[in-house]
Scaffold this motif. Structure first.
Motif, mmCIF file in Angstrom:
data_model
loop_
_atom_site.group_PDB
_atom_site.id
_atom_site.type_symbol
_atom_site.label_atom_id
_atom_site.label_comp_id
_atom_site.label_asym_id
_atom_site.label_seq_id
_atom_site.Cartn_x
_atom_site.Cartn_y
_atom_site.Cartn_z
ATOM 1 N N HIS A 63 1.160 -0.939 0.411
ATOM 2 C CA HIS A 63 0.253 0.504 0.207
ATOM 3 C C HIS A 63 0.606 1.516 0.002
ATOM 4 N N ALA A 64 0.546 2.101 -0.965
ATOM 5 C CA ALA A 64 2.068 3.075 -1.039
ATOM 6 C C ALA A 64 0.990 4.214 0.100
ATOM 7 N N PRO A 65 2.382 5.192 1.093
ATOM 8 C CA PRO A 65 1.970 5.279 2.197
ATOM 9 C C PRO A 65 1.573 6.744 1.461
ATOM 10 N N LEU A 66 0.354 7.826 2.407
ATOM 11 C CA LEU A 66 -0.438 8.876 2.395
ATOM 12 C C LEU A 66 0.465 10.426 1.853
ATOM 13 N N LEU A 67 1.298 10.048 2.341
ATOM 14 C CA LEU A 67 2.303 11.139 2.185
ATOM 15 C C LEU A 67 4.106 11.526 1.578
ATOM 16 N N LEU A 68 4.875 11.789 1.042
ATOM 17 C CA LEU A 68 5.990 11.599 -0.035
ATOM 18 C C LEU A 68 7.025 11.420 1.650
ATOM 19 N N SER A 69 6.534 11.799 2.341
ATOM 20 C CA SER A 69 7.845 12.043 3.214
ATOM 21 C C SER A 69 8.311 10.850 3.851
ATOM 22 N N ASP A 71 -7.502 1.734 -2.369
ATOM 23 C CA ASP A 71 -6.319 2.925 -2.871
ATOM 24 C C ASP A 71 -7.166 4.386 -2.237
ATOM 25 N N LYS A 72 -8.603 4.475 -3.503
ATOM 26 C CA LYS A 72 -9.015 5.875 -3.221
ATOM 27 C C LYS A 72 -9.746 6.048 -1.628
ATOM 28 N N GLN A 73 -10.429 4.852 -1.250
ATOM 29 C CA GLN A 73 -10.765 4.919 0.029
ATOM 30 C C GLN A 73 -9.865 4.854 0.919
ATOM 31 N N ARG A 74 -9.204 4.274 0.888
ATOM 32 C CA ARG A 74 -8.196 4.819 1.727
ATOM 33 C C ARG A 74 -7.310 6.309 1.757
ATOM 34 N N ARG A 75 -7.187 6.745 1.159
ATOM 35 C CA ARG A 75 -6.903 8.011 0.475
ATOM 36 C C ARG A 75 -8.401 8.889 1.427
ATOM 37 N N ALA A 76 -9.068 8.619 1.167
ATOM 38 C CA ALA A 76 -10.835 9.916 1.271
ATOM 39 C C ALA A 76 -10.726 9.088 2.920
ATOM 40 N N PHE A 77 -10.364 7.784 3.471
ATOM 41 C CA PHE A 77 -10.555 7.867 4.597
ATOM 42 C C PHE A 77 -10.059 9.011 5.514
ATOM 43 N N PHE A 78 -8.117 9.184 4.799
ATOM 44 C CA PHE A 78 -7.836 9.986 6.041
ATOM 45 C C PHE A 78 -7.715 11.457 5.197
ATOM 46 N N VAL A 79 -8.316 12.029 4.395
ATOM 47 C CA VAL A 79 -8.153 13.305 4.334
ATOM 48 C C VAL A 79 -10.042 13.386 4.845
ATOM 49 N N PRO A 127 -6.217 2.981 -12.154
ATOM 50 C CA PRO A 127 -6.674 4.578 -11.668
ATOM 51 C C PRO A 127 -8.004 4.980 -11.353
ATOM 52 N N THR A 128 -9.021 4.245 -11.991
ATOM 53 C CA THR A 128 -10.465 4.327 -11.505
ATOM 54 C C THR A 128 -10.791 4.687 -9.898
ATOM 55 N N GLY A 129 -10.152 3.147 -10.244
ATOM 56 C CA GLY A 129 -10.787 2.702 -8.879
ATOM 57 C C GLY A 129 -12.129 1.465 -8.830
ATOM 58 N N TRP A 130 -12.854 1.523 -10.455
ATOM 59 C CA TRP A 130 -13.447 0.520 -9.817
ATOM 60 C C TRP A 130 -12.955 -1.085 -9.619
#
Length: 478
Positions: free
Chosen positions: A317-323, A356-364, A348-351
């Motif tokens: 899983h990619a981290p959310l931050l580049l650092s 990945d999209k869900q994880r990013r949305a959860f964090f935001v 990219p579509t997440g279909w």
């Protein structure tokens, strides 16, 4: 002290004939008791930079560090060399804690490692604030923990800027305490945040280029969850006997993935902050001694654990931050030999795989919710107050207060007392977290040189790699 004596002490303790640049310059700066900000890639030998000055000076140097594993590894190495170092954290047995507190009172230590929470606990703070206890330096290790609200954020770090003035208030006139902040990753905005939060006084800056010519970066699309696991398995089986790390973002993910990989006859284990200390130490040692080929881990693994021959790092899983990404890939290839860093991402579509999209949305969403809570709490709290009673009265208040501080709406009078600023007093600070998430997303979908993207993002745009770099998937494809 003459610098030839410093070099002689360095060789006597660590066995190296000379420093690696810029270790010598950093040691000089800290011996001169000047503030410093050091951005040094993982594996650059930063611990020596503050350990040696601390050992050569009288008084105590406090090393504030976020992870117990990191502290224990460094203190164990120092004690093996019979050097006056100790640590304090919440997991210590009571007798060892008492022994360390007594050593502080008797001024027998040169280095004291402790978490920010332990530093600001009443029994420890009272002892360190005593006028007779000589403190000559404050080291902030992993200083990125105070910047962005990723997996590694620690709210107590936001209170550390008031530690030096509060300690000096209790010490004899003329006392000087230098602060040095160390981190492996900080872009220009993060560097500014560190300087401001810690109230660094005209600091010397040592900013090292994160480029690693032996480290090959690549990103691959996994079209389905099953396909992601199969790509991971294929990679590991294609690199038999090579030491590596697999990064995931949650504790349950580390356990379920490690179980699946172990069922494929691979030597691995799950590692996360929820394990008890003995279990964590056992996994670390098994990996360091190659009894485990790799560890499936969260961001809790790796800081301060030095294994030079790591040949690959996979971000399942990619981290959310580049650092965080740069921190984690930097654990590969410290010996200078070729190493690989592979990141697996959803299409990219997440279909087909929306994880990945869900994880990013959860964090935001979590960040937005925390900010909303902080703003609501600001209206309920007294304009000035003490954090410990407030923490008991209001849930998540420490996190909320830290968030208000990060947004320029609160100041710390001392490490325990805050003042909420009026609208006219507040300084509006930029929201660096959304920017950081966007930069990570841009990196994952970058079509040009990945190393150039990283260098530009971390403020090294003028120090270009050769083009094409030959050390990322985009350049090798060309």
């Amino acid at each position: 002290m003459d610098f030839t004596e410093v070099q002689a002490a360095f060789e006597q303790i660590w066995g190296y004939p000379d420093f690696r640049p810029p270790q010598g310059e950093i040691v000089r700066t800290l011996l001169a008791q000047r503030d410093a900000l050091i951005v040094m890639p993982t594996g650059g030998g930063k611990s020596i930079c503050f350990q040696l000055p601390a050992l050569l000076q009288t008084g105590l140097t406090l090393v504030v560090s976020p992870l117990v594993a990191l502290m224990e590894n460094q203190v164990q190495e120092l004690r093996q060399k019979k050097l006056p170092a100790a640590l304090l954290h919440g997991e210590l047995p009571p007798f060892e804690r008492r022994r360390t507190l007594q050593a502080i009172e008797e001024q027998k230590l040169r280095l004291l490692y402790l978490s920010p929470e332990t530093l600001l606990s009443p029994p420890v703070w009272q002892r360190l604030s005593h006028p007779d206890i000589q403190i000559q330096g404050l080291i902030l290790d992993e200083a990125h923990c105070l910047v962005q609200w990723g997996d590694t954020f620690r709210p107590t770090y936001r209170r550390l800027g008031s530690v030096r003035p509060s300690l000096l208030h209790s010490k004899p006139a003329g006392t000087k305490i230098a602060i040095a902040a160390f981190t492996a990753t900080a872009d220009p905005q993060a560097q500014q945040t560190i300087r401001q939060t810690l109230q660094l006084d005209n600091p010397e800056q040592f900013l090292l280029n994160p480029y690693r010519p032996n480290l090959h970066l690549s990103v691959k699309i996994a079209w389905t969850p099953k396909g992601r696991k199969q790509q991971l398995l294929n990679f590991i089986q294609a690199h038999p006997q090579q030491s590596g790390l697999v990064y995931v973002r949650t504790r349950p993910d580390s356990e379920t993935l490690a179980q699946w990989l172990a069922a494929q006859s691979l030597k691995t284990a799950a590692y996360h902050a929820g394990l008890d200390p003995d279990a964590r130490r056992q996994i670390e040692q098994a990996w360091l001694k190659d009894r485990l080929q790799f560890v499936v881990c969260t961001s809790a693994f790796g800081m301060g654990i030095n294994k030079p021959d790591v040949r690959w790092v996979i971000h399942f899983h990619a981290p959310l931050l580049l650092s965080e990404y740069v921190q984690e890939v930097g654990r590969a290839g410290r010996d200078g030999k070729p190493a690989e860093a592979l990141t697996l991402i959803s299409e990219p579509t997440g279909w087909l795989d929306g994880e990945d999209k869900q994880r990013r949305a959860f964090f935001v969403d979590r960040m937005r919710s925390q900010l909303d809570k902080a703003q609501a709490l600001a209206h309920k709290l007294p304009p000035t107050g003490e954090i410990n009673p407030i923490k008991k009265q209001f849930k998540d208040s420490e996190l909320c207060l830290s968030l208000l501080h990060s947004r320029g709406q609160l100041t710390w009078i001392d490490p325990f007392h805050y003042q909420i600023l009026t609208h006219s007093q507040a300084t509006k600070l930029p929201d660096t977290n959304n920017q950081a998430i966007q930069h990570m997303t841009q990196y994952l979908h970058e079509r040009h040189c990945r190393w150039q993207f990283l260098l530009k993002n971390f403020g090294f745009a003028s120090q270009k790699t050769s083009s094409p770099c030959g050390q990322c998937d985009n350049c090798t494809r060309r």
